[in-house]
Design an enzyme around this catalytic site. Structure first.
Site, PDB file in Angstrom:
ATOM      1  N   CYS A 128       0.833  -1.210   0.000  1.00 39.68           N
ATOM      2  CA  CYS A 128       0.000   0.000   0.000  1.00 39.68           C
ATOM      3  C   CYS A 128       0.868   1.261   0.000  1.00 39.68           C
ATOM      4  O   CYS A 128       1.850   1.343   0.731  1.00 39.68           O
ATOM      5  CB  CYS A 128      -0.913  -0.015   1.234  1.00 39.68           C
ATOM      6  SG  CYS A 128      -2.020   1.410   1.291  1.00 39.68           S
TER       7      CYS A 128
ATOM      8  N   CYS B 255       0.424   5.023   6.891  1.00 47.64           N
ATOM      9  CA  CYS B 255      -0.197   4.789   8.206  1.00 47.64           C
ATOM     10  C   CYS B 255       0.828   4.097   9.130  1.00 47.64           C
ATOM     11  O   CYS B 255       1.268   2.975   8.837  1.00 47.64           O
ATOM     12  CB  CYS B 255      -1.434   3.915   8.047  1.00 47.64           C
ATOM     13  SG  CYS B 255      -2.542   4.534   6.753  1.00 47.64           S
TER      14      CYS B 255
ATOM     15  N   CYS C 109       0.531   0.360  10.312  1.00 54.64           N
ATOM     16  CA  CYS C 109       0.080  -0.683   9.390  1.00 54.64           C
ATOM     17  C   CYS C 109       1.188  -1.543   8.795  1.00 54.64           C
ATOM     18  O   CYS C 109       2.131  -1.022   8.187  1.00 54.64           O
ATOM     19  CB  CYS C 109      -0.759  -0.069   8.265  1.00 54.64           C
ATOM     20  SG  CYS C 109      -1.510  -1.352   7.223  1.00 54.64           S
TER      21      CYS C 109
ATOM     22  N   CYS D 118     -19.568  -6.352   3.722  1.00 56.42           N
ATOM     23  CA  CYS D 118     -18.886  -5.088   4.053  1.00 56.42           C
ATOM     24  C   CYS D 118     -17.582  -5.041   3.273  1.00 56.42           C
ATOM     25  O   CYS D 118     -16.989  -6.073   2.993  1.00 56.42           O
ATOM     26  CB  CYS D 118     -18.603  -5.071   5.554  1.00 56.42           C
ATOM     27  SG  CYS D 118     -17.702  -3.605   6.113  1.00 56.42           S
TER      28      CYS D 118
ATOM     29  N   CYS E 215     -19.558   1.844   8.896  1.00 57.13           N
ATOM     30  CA  CYS E 215     -18.735   1.207   9.924  1.00 57.13           C
ATOM     31  C   CYS E 215     -17.520   2.093  10.122  1.00 57.13           C
ATOM     32  O   CYS E 215     -16.699   2.237   9.205  1.00 57.13           O
ATOM     33  CB  CYS E 215     -18.317  -0.188   9.469  1.00 57.13           C
ATOM     34  SG  CYS E 215     -17.170  -0.993  10.610  1.00 57.13           S
TER      35      CYS E 215
ATOM     36  N   ARG F  97     -17.639  -3.143  17.977  1.00 55.55           N
ATOM     37  CA  ARG F  97     -16.886  -4.355  17.639  1.00 55.55           C
ATOM     38  C   ARG F  97     -15.511  -4.370  18.321  1.00 55.55           C
ATOM     39  O   ARG F  97     -14.713  -3.448  18.122  1.00 55.55           O
ATOM     40  CB  ARG F  97     -16.715  -4.463  16.118  1.00 55.55           C
ATOM     41  CG  ARG F  97     -18.066  -4.401  15.394  1.00 55.55           C
ATOM     42  CD  ARG F  97     -17.978  -4.742  13.924  1.00 55.55           C
ATOM     43  NE  ARG F  97     -19.189  -4.308  13.223  1.00 55.55           N
ATOM     44  CZ  ARG F  97     -20.325  -5.019  13.165  1.00 55.55           C
ATOM     45  NH1 ARG F  97     -20.400  -6.203  13.732  1.00 55.55           N
ATOM     46  NH2 ARG F  97     -21.376  -4.534  12.514  1.00 55.55           N
TER      47      ARG F  97
HETATM   48  N1  SAM Z   1      -6.648   0.410   3.247  1.00 59.89           N
HETATM   49  C1  SAM Z   1      -7.936   0.757   3.689  1.00 59.89           C
HETATM   50  C2  SAM Z   1      -7.947   1.878   4.699  1.00 59.89           C
HETATM   51  O1  SAM Z   1      -6.961   2.049   5.400  1.00 59.89           O
HETATM   52  O2  SAM Z   1      -8.955   2.557   4.789  1.00 59.89           O
HETATM   53  C3  SAM Z   1      -8.709  -0.413   4.256  1.00 59.89           C
HETATM   54  C4  SAM Z   1      -8.026  -1.477   5.101  1.00 59.89           C
HETATM   55  S1  SAM Z   1      -7.295  -0.919   6.619  1.00 59.89           S
HETATM   56  C5  SAM Z   1      -6.277  -2.291   7.071  1.00 59.89           C
HETATM   57  C6  SAM Z   1      -8.650  -0.855   7.734  1.00 59.89           C
HETATM   58  C7  SAM Z   1      -8.391  -0.358   9.125  1.00 59.89           C
HETATM   59  O3  SAM Z   1      -7.718  -1.341   9.891  1.00 59.89           O
HETATM   60  C8  SAM Z   1      -7.536   0.876   9.311  1.00 59.89           C
HETATM   61  O4  SAM Z   1      -8.219   2.052   9.086  1.00 59.89           O
HETATM   62  C9  SAM Z   1      -7.143   0.770  10.764  1.00 59.89           C
HETATM   63  O5  SAM Z   1      -8.091   1.428  11.595  1.00 59.89           O
HETATM   64  C10 SAM Z   1      -7.172  -0.727  11.034  1.00 59.89           C
HETATM   65  N2  SAM Z   1      -5.801  -1.233  11.246  1.00 59.89           N
HETATM   66  C11 SAM Z   1      -4.867  -1.405  10.296  1.00 59.89           C
HETATM   67  N3  SAM Z   1      -3.728  -1.875  10.836  1.00 59.89           N
HETATM   68  C12 SAM Z   1      -3.949  -1.990  12.161  1.00 59.89           C
HETATM   69  C13 SAM Z   1      -3.141  -2.411  13.252  1.00 59.89           C
HETATM   70  N4  SAM Z   1      -1.872  -2.789  13.088  1.00 59.89           N
HETATM   71  N5  SAM Z   1      -3.690  -2.413  14.486  1.00 59.89           N
HETATM   72  C14 SAM Z   1      -4.974  -2.031  14.664  1.00 59.89           C
HETATM   73  N6  SAM Z   1      -5.774  -1.625  13.674  1.00 59.89           N
HETATM   74  C15 SAM Z   1      -5.276  -1.598  12.437  1.00 59.89           C
HETATM   75 FE1  SF4 Z   2      -2.807   1.253   3.399  1.00 56.27          FE
HETATM   76 FE2  SF4 Z   2      -2.666   0.066   5.788  1.00 56.27          FE
HETATM   77 FE3  SF4 Z   2      -3.111   2.683   5.614  1.00 56.27          FE
HETATM   78 FE4  SF4 Z   2      -5.037   0.963   4.821  1.00 56.27          FE
HETATM   79  S1  SF4 Z   2      -4.250   1.205   6.902  1.00 56.27           S
HETATM   80  S2  SF4 Z   2      -4.349   2.832   3.757  1.00 56.27           S
HETATM   81  S3  SF4 Z   2      -3.753  -0.710   4.011  1.00 56.27           S
HETATM   82  S4  SF4 Z   2      -1.236   1.628   4.957  1.00 56.27           S
END
Ligand code: SAM
Ligand code: SF4
Ligand code: DTB
Length: 327
Positions: free
Chosen positions: A56, A60, A63, A132, A192, A264
């Site tokens: 990606c 973030c 992530c 979803c 959500c 959740r």
């Molecule tokens: N990439 C898209 C986005 O970020 O909107 C969708 C998938 S993303 C993995 C969905 C959500 O998962 C993120 O917004 C975040 O809140 C949560 N998330 C991702 N990595 C995480 C982590 N290591 N620990 C807790 N929550 C996490």
């Molecule tokens: Fe990409 Fe992870 Fe951020 Fe979603 S949470 S936009 S998968 S870096």
């Protein structure tokens, strides 16, 4: 405190007062509200599937799927539709009533991959599951296409407070998030939206995030509360483990502010005992995520059998979003 009405005008001070109540009093009050709006013997089991993993472009900080961090995960292109539908069918058979497809995308692009996701949505919806997606940012038009394909809900988290957001993500803004949420809401899709704790934020930041969520023109129907799943190689990989009592406070406060929502208990369960999870359910959480591989997306999660046993011990039955018993 009795909360019999839905309010969208909570003040920061009111939320702060709830969040900071003596812990057992807070749990008791939230459990009371929970019982006014929900059947406390029922939780919704949602299957989460990563349909496109890693690589990606976003930054973030939490992530494991951001391309810029060396996290050692296996990058996978968009899955084949039939494979996804087969997993959804097995999910339904094992007690899930909701199926969430996640893609490591910054945003949806109008290309063949999106067309394939639309087909997945239609076929998973036809199985009778609440379908979803969480695919990153959406335009109005893309939200409408998802709705037409049969999408029930869209997950798009605020992640943290507006104030703390830029410490965590620089490649998009809080307003970008809010715009996508508007597009989802306007398309008539169930929203959500929740966040993560354990990112290094203060209690004030957590309360600010709860304030933003609970003062949206309409509350999200679903609020995932995540504890950071620490991934080595990410900037937050060495953070301390999130204190479960803070999760309990978040869940209890969210339950009192947004009584109708499904709250959740999302990331973080792999590091929680059954006792800790039980406190989260007592505080008003009424849903968990599962996956047949014992993973969330790229981090560990309790296995299906382990969750089934926990639900048996705690006397919890599987439900759908309307809390109807599903077998
Ligand atoms: N990439 C898209 C986005 O970020 O909107 C969708 C998938 S993303 C993995 C969905 C959500 O998962 C993120 O917004 C975040 O809140 C949560 N998330 C991702 N990595 C995480 C982590 N290591 N620990 C807790 N929550 C996490
Ligand atoms: Fe990409 Fe992870 Fe951020 Fe979603 S949470 S936009 S998968 S870096
Ligand atoms: C949400 O709020 N939590 C889920 C779901 N929405 C997509 C994802 C949590 C991801 C946890 C870390 C991982 O496994 O990558």
């Amino acid at each position: 405190m009795q909360v019999n009405t839905i309010r969208n005008n909570w003040t920061f001070e009111e939320i702060e007062a709830i969040y900071n109540r003596p812990l057992l009093q807070l749990i008791y009050e939230a459990a009371t509200v929970h019982r006014q709006w929900h059947d406390p013997e029922r939780i919704q089991v949602c299957t989460l599937l990563s349909i496109k993993t890693g690589g990606c472009p976003e930054d973030c900080a939490y992530c494991g799927q951001a391309a810029r961090y060396q996290t050692g995960i296996t990058v996978k292109a968009l899955m084949k539709k039939d494979d996804v539908v087969a997993i959804a069918r097995r999910a339904r058979e094992s007690g899930s009533s909701r199926f969430c497809m996640a893609a490591a995308w910054r945003e949806v692009k109008d290309n063949r991959d999106f067309d394939r996701v639309l087909e997945m949505v239609t076929e998973v919806a036809a199985l009778g599951l609440e379908v979803c997606c969480t695919l990153g940012m959406l335009t109005e038009n893309q939200a409408e296409k998802l709705k037409q394909a049969g999408l029930y809900a869209y997950n798009h988290n605020l992640d943290s407070s507006a104030e703390y957001y830029e410490q965590i993500i620089t490649t998009r803004t809080y307003d970008d998030r809010l715009h996508t949420l508007d597009h989802v809401r306007n398309a008539g899709i169930s929203v959500c939206c929740g966040g993560i704790i354990g990112l290094g934020e203060t209690r004030a930041n957590r309360i600010q995030m709860l304030h933003t969520l609970s003062t949206l023109p309409e509350h999200p129907e679903s609020v995932p509360v995540n504890a950071l799943a620490r991934v080595e190689g990410t900037p937050l990989g060495a953070n301390a483990k999130t204190d479960t009592w803070e999760m309990v406070r978040m869940i209890a406060t969210a339950r009192m502010l947004m009584p109708r929502a499904m709250i959740r208990l999302s990331a973080g369960r792999a590091e929680m005992s059954e006792f800790e999870q039980a406190f989260c359910f007592m505080a008003g959480a009424n849903s968990i995520f599962t996956n047949e591989n014992g993973e969330l997306l790229v981090t560990p999660n309790p296995g299906v059998g382990q969750d089934r046993e926990m639900m048996r011990v705690l006397g919890l039955k599987a439900s759908n979003s309307n809390n109807a018993y599903i077998g």
